[in-house]
Structure formats: structure tokens, C-alpha cells
Motif scaffolding. Structure first.
Motif, PDB file in Angstrom:
ATOM      1  N   GLU A  18       0.832  -1.197   0.000  1.00 13.09           N
ATOM      2  CA  GLU A  18       0.000   0.000   0.000  1.00 13.09           C
ATOM      3  C   GLU A  18       0.873   1.256   0.000  1.00 13.09           C
ATOM      4  OE1 GLU A  18      -3.499  -1.651   2.891  1.00 13.09           O
ATOM      5  OE2 GLU A  18      -1.393  -1.898   3.432  1.00 13.09           O
ATOM      6  N   TYR A  19       0.294   2.352  -0.423  1.00  9.88           N
ATOM      7  CA  TYR A  19       1.036   3.609  -0.592  1.00  9.88           C
ATOM      8  C   TYR A  19       1.836   3.980   0.653  1.00  9.88           C
ATOM      9  CZ  TYR A  19       1.860   8.614  -1.234  1.00  9.88           C
ATOM     10  OH  TYR A  19       2.453   9.855  -1.331  1.00  9.88           O
ATOM     11  N   HIS A  20       1.199   3.902   1.813  1.00  9.91           N
ATOM     12  CA  HIS A  20       1.857   4.383   3.028  1.00  9.91           C
ATOM     13  C   HIS A  20       2.920   3.437   3.558  1.00  9.91           C
ATOM     14  CE1 HIS A  20      -1.228   1.657   4.432  1.00  9.91           C
ATOM     15  NE2 HIS A  20      -0.691   1.647   5.633  1.00  9.91           N
ATOM     16  N   SER A 105       8.051   8.547  -6.139  1.00  9.24           N
ATOM     17  CA  SER A 105       7.105   7.583  -5.579  1.00  9.24           C
ATOM     18  C   SER A 105       6.064   8.255  -4.689  1.00  9.24           C
ATOM     19  CB  SER A 105       7.839   6.506  -4.785  1.00  9.24           C
ATOM     20  OG  SER A 105       8.360   7.025  -3.567  1.00  9.24           O
ATOM     21  N   SER A 108       2.304   8.570  -6.399  1.00  9.84           N
ATOM     22  CA  SER A 108       1.338   7.471  -6.311  1.00  9.84           C
ATOM     23  C   SER A 108       2.088   6.148  -6.254  1.00  9.84           C
ATOM     24  CB  SER A 108       0.405   7.470  -7.530  1.00  9.84           C
ATOM     25  OG  SER A 108       1.106   7.060  -8.692  1.00  9.84           O
ATOM     26  N   VAL A 109       1.345   5.054  -6.190  1.00  6.15           N
ATOM     27  CA  VAL A 109       1.955   3.732  -6.133  1.00  6.15           C
ATOM     28  C   VAL A 109       2.666   3.376  -7.438  1.00  6.15           C
ATOM     29  CG1 VAL A 109       0.421   2.763  -4.372  1.00  6.15           C
ATOM     30  CG2 VAL A 109      -0.271   2.724  -6.789  1.00  6.15           C
ATOM     31  N   ARG A 180       3.929   8.302   5.308  1.00  3.70           N
ATOM     32  CA  ARG A 180       4.789   7.142   5.086  1.00  3.70           C
ATOM     33  C   ARG A 180       5.791   6.931   6.215  1.00  3.70           C
ATOM     34  NH1 ARG A 180       6.549   7.058  -1.325  1.00  3.70           N
ATOM     35  NH2 ARG A 180       4.633   6.050  -2.068  1.00  3.70           N
ATOM     36  N   THR A 230      -5.870   8.922   0.243  1.00  3.20           N
ATOM     37  CA  THR A 230      -4.552   8.610  -0.303  1.00  3.20           C
ATOM     38  C   THR A 230      -4.248   7.122  -0.161  1.00  3.20           C
ATOM     39  OG1 THR A 230      -3.717  10.829   0.198  1.00  3.20           O
ATOM     40  CG2 THR A 230      -2.080   9.093  -0.086  1.00  3.20           C
ATOM     41  N   TRP A 231      -4.583   6.556   0.970  1.00  2.00           N
ATOM     42  CA  TRP A 231      -4.366   5.135   1.215  1.00  2.00           C
ATOM     43  C   TRP A 231      -5.187   4.274   0.256  1.00  2.00           C
ATOM     44  CZ3 TRP A 231      -8.146   2.299   4.628  1.00  2.00           C
ATOM     45  CH2 TRP A 231      -7.843   0.924   4.693  1.00  2.00           C
ATOM     46  N   GLY A 234      -4.255   4.961  -3.503  1.00  3.69           N
ATOM     47  CA  GLY A 234      -2.861   4.715  -3.817  1.00  3.69           C
ATOM     48  C   GLY A 234      -2.108   5.908  -4.355  1.00  3.69           C
ATOM     49  N   GLY A 235      -2.541   7.106  -4.001  1.00  7.74           N
ATOM     50  CA  GLY A 235      -1.830   8.281  -4.494  1.00  7.74           C
ATOM     51  C   GLY A 235      -2.356   9.567  -3.916  1.00  7.74           C
ATOM     52  N   THR A 303       1.286  -1.004  -5.011  1.00  8.37           N
ATOM     53  CA  THR A 303       2.373  -0.826  -5.965  1.00  8.37           C
ATOM     54  C   THR A 303       2.394  -2.032  -6.909  1.00  8.37           C
ATOM     55  OG1 THR A 303       3.946  -1.910  -4.487  1.00  8.37           O
ATOM     56  CG2 THR A 303       3.769   0.485  -4.322  1.00  8.37           C
TER      57      THR A 303
END
Length: 326
Positions: A18-20, A105, A108-109, A180, A230-231, A234-235, A303
Motif C-alpha cells: 500500500e502507498y503508506h 514515488s 502514487s503507487v 509514510r 490517499t491510502w 494509492g496516491g 504498488t
């Protein structure tokens, strides 16, 4: 050869996360994370202080009478907005420097800004936030002062061009880097997510220095929703739209109404009532529900899983799901 290539390209983004959780590793690196947040804030306030003084100096040259109009000038507005917009490259630089992960990065993912997703959501959310701000302004008229035509035109131009960058800068800093960094302190997925949202929300709220409880409720709501979005998507794209739409609609109405900015920037107790925030909070709730509904089956966008996960159209499954997340 391998060492040189790694130093040039940076640490690769992990697959299928995941993004974070991009910065999650074997070690929590709490000290490094605190340093990253401290550097982010130092850059934010340091650049703000320096550029503000530069703006005052320039205004002293072009406004010898010392008249600053409504409380700010086109020059100070431009430089103050730019100082926050600088959080975009500064956040990327901190991530690359302290964690070795490419700054791109943070978009986004897929390590790029998804303009297709951004464009679709932009057309929906911006009008809604302008309507919410109009209701807010109509419900409680504030004081006004004289704005000269020069101030109106200059501040309006600076706001239209730079407020979106200013708001987006905060998103890259708080919903990107801080989200993050704090998430990397947790081992499990839930713990990581709660740490990321909690710390980024706390830092974002504190830096606004509001003593009014309802203003703090507002900051917590905005930060929590944008971190959640965002989570799930993914961005940073939708979070940037939300923040930009709120800030830009606010400045546009202030300019149109010749607002007394000293009163508008007041965050002391009694500066706002909960009823005035209801329209914006309703939209934030709606965004949260829609994002959850659209991603309820797929889960948060991840990702890419690797080079083998490329379809016939040249896109990975995560790129497709990311584009259709909302």
C-alpha cells in the motif's frame, strides 16, 4: 557496478504494498523518521520566514507609504504560497536522502501523477467545495476593508495560479512523506495505517496553531479524510484536489467580498461555529463513502507486483485499478 547503479537509481519501491507502507523495512528507524519530519517542518517554516521578509522588503520598495492594503499584498501572497509549494520537491528530497527511495514515488503507487484520475475527480469536487464555501460565507457575514484594484487583481492572480500548488505542497508533505514515515514505525498493516494517519493528522493540525476547538476539528477532519483517500486510491491526487478546492474557494470569496483578512485568519476561540463547517464536512464524508464504495472489493491500490504484471495495453493491473479507483 551494482553499487553505482543502486546509488544512482535509489532503493526500488517494494512490490505489492500500500502507498503508506513503501518505507516499511526490517527496522522501524524511528529516529530517522523524527528527523525527516523535523527537516520537513524546518523547510516549511524556514522558507516561509525568509520569503516573507523578502516580500516585505520588495513591498517597501514599491509601497513607500507602507500601505499593505487588506493585510497582505500581491508580493507577500505570491511568496508565501511559493514557500509552501516548495514542500513538493523538499519532501521528495528528504525521502530520497534519508530512505533512498525515489522522490517520484510520493506521487502514487506507480511513481507518477495520475492525471486521468485527477481530471475526473477535479470536475466533480471543485464545484461542490465552491458551493460549500458560498454557504459558509452567506451564513455568517464577516468584516470588510478597502481593497484597491491593484490588490484585488494581484492577489487574485497569485491565488488562482499558486494556491493549488500551495495546497498540493502540504499534501506531499503530510499525506505523503509524514504519512509514510510514521507508517514505517508499525509492523502490522493496521498498526502501520493508524500510526500514519494519526501522526500526519496531529502534525498537520498542530502547525496551524489554532486555539479554537472547532478549527482543530476541521483540521483533523481534512487530514484524516485526505490520508484515508490517499491510502485507498494509492496516491496523492484526490487529496490534492480536496485541499486545493477548499483553499482556493476560500481565497476567491475573500477577495470577492473585500474581506478583513486579520479577522479571517483569526484562529482564537469563538472564531468559528460548528454550523459553518457543516457543508464542507458533509462533502468530506461523502468523498470518504464514495472512495470506500468504489474500492470495497479491490481494497487499497497497491504498488505494481513486478515486471511480469504487465498487460497487453502496457499497463499493470495496479495502473488500471488506480485509474478507476473513483
Amino acid at each position: 557496478m551494482t553499487t553505482t547503479t543502486r546509488a544512482t537509481r535509489g532503493v526500488p519501491v517494494p512490490h505489492g504494498v500500500e502507498y503508506h507502507r513503501v518505507l516499511v523495512g526490517e527496522k522501524r528507524r524511528v529516529g530517522r523518521g523524527i528527523l525527516a519530519i523535523a527537516l520537513l517542518l524546518a523547510g516549511l517554516f524556514g522558507s516561509g520566514a525568509v520569503l516573507y521578509e523578502v516580500g516585505v522588503w520588495i513591498d517597501g520598495l514599491i509601497r513607500p507609504d507602507g500601505d499593505v492594503g487588506p493585510g497582505l499584498t500581491p508580493v507577500t501572497q505570491t511568496l508565501s504560497l511559493l514557500s509552501v509549494a516548495l514542500m513538493i520537491p523538499w519532501s521528495m528530497l528528504i525521502q530520497r536522502w534519508l530512505y533512498g527511495v525515489r522522490g517520484a514515488s510520493l506521487h502514487s503507487v506507480i511513481s507518477s501523477f495520475r492525471f486521468d484520475l485527477f481530471g475526473r475527480v477535479l470536475l466533480i469536487l471543485v464545484p461542490l467545495f465552491f458551493i460549500a464555501t458560498a454557504i459558509h460565507e452567506y451564513s455568517r457575514p464577516f468584516g470588510t476593508v478597502h481593497w484597491s484594484p491593484t490588490d484585488v487583481i494581484g492577489v487574485l492572480l497569485a491565488s488562482v495560479l499558486l494556491v493549488p500548488l500551495q495546497a498540493t505542497g502540504e499534501e506531499y508533505g503530510f499525506r505523503g512523506l509524514v504519512f509514510r514515515v510514521a507508517a514505517s514505525w508499525g509492523r502490522g498493516r493496521v498498526t502501520s495505517l493508524l500510526l500514519g494517519i494519526g501522526v500526519s493528522t496531529a502534525v498537520f493540525s498542530v502547525i496551524h496553531f489554532a486555539s479554537d476547538p472547532w478549527w482543530n476539528v476541521f483540521y483533523v477532519a481534512v487530514s484524516t479524510v485526505t490520508a484515508y483517500v490517499t491510502w485507498r486510491t494509492g496516491g496523492i491526487e484526490i487529496a490534492a484536489i480536496i485541499h486545493s478546492a477548499i483553499n482556493l474557494s476560500t481565497f476567491m470569496f475573500w477577495i470577492a467580498l473585500n474581506a478583513d483578512l486579520a479577522e479571517r485568519f483569526d484562529r482564537s476561540p469563538g472564531g468559528v461555529t460548528p454550523g459553518l463547517m457543516i457543508p464542507v464536512l458533509v462533502i468530506l464524508l461523502g468523498v470518504t463513502v464514495v472512495v470506500w464504495f468504489r474500492t470495497r472489493r479491490t481494497g487499497p491500490v497497491l504498488t505494481p507486483s513486478g515486471p511480469s504484471a504487465t498487460g497487453s495495453d502496457g499497463r499493470t493491473p495496479v495502473e488500471v485499478s488506480g485509474a478507476s479507483a473513483v
